[in-house]
Design an enzyme around this catalytic site. Structure first.
Site, PDB file in Angstrom:
ATOM      1  N   PRO A   2       0.822  -1.211   0.000  1.00  0.00           N
ATOM      2  CA  PRO A   2       0.000   0.000   0.000  1.00  0.00           C
ATOM      3  C   PRO A   2       0.859   1.266   0.000  1.00  0.00           C
ATOM      4  O   PRO A   2       1.787   1.403   0.791  1.00  0.00           O
ATOM      5  CB  PRO A   2      -0.801  -0.119   1.303  1.00  0.00           C
ATOM      6  CG  PRO A   2      -0.786  -1.576   1.636  1.00  0.00           C
ATOM      7  CD  PRO A   2       0.538  -2.064   1.159  1.00  0.00           C
ATOM      8  N   GLU A   3       0.551   2.171  -0.905  1.00  0.00           N
ATOM      9  CA  GLU A   3       1.204   3.475  -0.951  1.00  0.00           C
ATOM     10  C   GLU A   3       0.110   4.521  -1.118  1.00  0.00           C
ATOM     11  O   GLU A   3      -1.081   4.227  -0.990  1.00  0.00           O
ATOM     12  CB  GLU A   3       2.223   3.515  -2.092  1.00  0.00           C
ATOM     13  CG  GLU A   3       3.218   2.364  -2.024  1.00  0.00           C
ATOM     14  CD  GLU A   3       4.659   2.778  -2.274  1.00  0.00           C
ATOM     15  OE1 GLU A   3       4.935   3.978  -2.435  1.00  0.00           O
ATOM     16  OE2 GLU A   3       5.524   1.877  -2.294  1.00  0.00           O
ATOM     17  N   LYS A  51      -1.072   8.476   3.060  1.00  0.00           N
ATOM     18  CA  LYS A  51      -1.444   7.076   3.234  1.00  0.00           C
ATOM     19  C   LYS A  51      -2.510   6.892   4.316  1.00  0.00           C
ATOM     20  O   LYS A  51      -2.833   5.758   4.674  1.00  0.00           O
ATOM     21  CB  LYS A  51      -0.214   6.255   3.598  1.00  0.00           C
ATOM     22  CG  LYS A  51       0.911   6.319   2.579  1.00  0.00           C
ATOM     23  CD  LYS A  51       2.069   5.439   3.049  1.00  0.00           C
ATOM     24  CE  LYS A  51       3.264   5.554   2.138  1.00  0.00           C
ATOM     25  NZ  LYS A  51       4.360   4.657   2.558  1.00  0.00           N
ATOM     26  N   ARG A 243      14.614   0.238   5.295  1.00  0.00           N
ATOM     27  CA  ARG A 243      13.776  -0.201   4.186  1.00  0.00           C
ATOM     28  C   ARG A 243      14.661  -0.778   3.094  1.00  0.00           C
ATOM     29  O   ARG A 243      15.828  -0.399   2.953  1.00  0.00           O
ATOM     30  CB  ARG A 243      12.958   0.976   3.629  1.00  0.00           C
ATOM     31  CG  ARG A 243      12.146   1.718   4.687  1.00  0.00           C
ATOM     32  CD  ARG A 243      11.100   0.819   5.334  1.00  0.00           C
ATOM     33  NE  ARG A 243      10.097   0.377   4.390  1.00  0.00           N
ATOM     34  CZ  ARG A 243       9.010   1.086   4.075  1.00  0.00           C
ATOM     35  NH1 ARG A 243       8.810   2.280   4.618  1.00  0.00           N
ATOM     36  NH2 ARG A 243       8.113   0.607   3.238  1.00  0.00           N
TER      37      ARG A 243
END
Length: 254
Positions: A2-3, A51, A243
Site C-alpha cells: 500500500p502506498e 497514506k 527499508r
C-alpha cells in the site's frame, strides 16, 4: 504494497458506498476502541491524505492506516469475506454495504484529525497539492535521497516502491544527498496520479506483473536499461526502520 495511490483509491471506493449512509454496524476490533459504537450515525465522507484514510462520522473521525498489509473491502450484504474474520480490525456497514478493514496498522477515533495528519507534507493526490512546498521541504533535508523521499513530512504518499523507482528514473544514488528537486517532484506527482487508475502500479510503461518495475524487487537481475546487475541494501531514518533499497550502480552512480 500500500502506498498513497492505494490509500486514495481505497478512500474513493469507501466514500462511494458509505458517504451519506447511516451506519447499521460499527465494530472496531482493537483494544483502545473496542467499546466505541457509532451505530445510527451518518458517514459524512471518506477521504485519504497521504497514506491515511479518514472516515468523518458526526463529530469524530475514524483514522486508519494500511501500513504494510492492510486492506479495506466493500461487500454487498451477505457476501462472503475474501479474507479470514480474525484479520478484521474494523467493520462498518449500512443497509446496502458492508465495509471491512483487514490487518489495518492503525485504527483510532479522533476528535481532531489534525492529530493524525497535521505533520504531513503536501500530497500530490490531494486538492491542495503544492509542489513548491514539497521542493522546499526536500531541499532542507540533508539525509540520503531514499530516506528523504520516504519521509511523509516532506511529501505525503510516496512509499518504498516510489522511492526506489523515482530515484532510478532520475539517476540518483539512493545513499547520496538528494538533488534534482523540481524534476523529481514533478515526475513523482505524474507517476502517482497515473497509477491511481491502474489495476497494477507501473513505472516502466508495461503494466504486466514482473515487468512493471525498473529496480524494485529485482536484486540480482540485469538492469532493464544497461544490463548491470541490480543491487540491494537497506537504509533507514533510525535503527529498526530500515527499508529495502534497490538500485543500478551504472544508471545511478555515486
Amino acid at each position: 504494497m500500500p502506498e498513497g495511490d492505494t490509500a486514495h483509491r481505497t478512500a474513493r471506493r469507501l466514500n462511494e458506498v458509505l458517504a451519506g449512509q447511516v451506519l447499521t454496524t460499527f465494530d472496531l476490533r482493537v483494544p483502545k476502541a473496542a467499546t466505541a459504537d457509532l451505530t445510527g450515525q451518518c458517514v459524512d465522507s471518506v477521504r485519504a491524505v497521504g497514506k491515511h484514510i479518514l472516515h468523518r462520522i458526526g463529530e469524530v473521525t475514524l483514522h486508519t492506516h494500511l501500513k504494510m498489509e492492510g486492506e479495506w473491502h466493500a461487500y454487498p450484504p451477505g457476501e462472503r469475506w475474501r479474507r479470514p474474520g480474525f484479520q478484521a480490525r474494523a467493520v462498518l456497514a449500512s443497509a446496502d454495504w458492508q465495509t471491512v478493514g483487514f490487518d489495518l496498522g492503525v485504527v483510532e477515533l479522533l476528535r481532531d484529525e489534525q492529530n493524525a495528519i497535521g505533520h504531513l507534507g503536501p500530497d500530490p493526490l490531494g486538492p491542495a497539492w503544492d509542489p513548491s512546498e514539497a521542493i522546499a521541504r526536500l531541499e532542507r533535508d540533508p539525509r540520503p535521497a531514499h530516506t528523504a523521499l520516504l519521509d511523509q513530512r516532506n511529501v505525503a504518499g510516496f512509499g518504498n516502491v516510489y522511492a526506489n523507482e523515482l530515484l532510478f528514473l532520475r539517476g540518483i544514488d539512493p545513499a547520496a544527498p538528494l538533488h534534482d528537486f523540481p524534476q523529481l517532484v514533478e515526475l513523482g506527482a505524474r507517476a502517482i496520479r497515473s497509477n491511481l487508475t491502474r489495476p497494477v502500479r507501473a513505472f516502466t510503461g508495461d503494466g504486466r506483473r514482473g515487468r512493471n518495475h525498473w529496480v524494485y524487487g529485482r536484486a540480482g537481475l540485469p538492469c532493464r536499461r544497461c544490463g548491470t546487475v541490480i543491487l540491494e541494501t537497506s537504509l533507514g531514518a533510525a535503527p529498526g526502520r530500515d527499508r529495502r533499497v534497490f538500485w543500478c550502480p551504472t544508471c545511478q552512480p555515486a
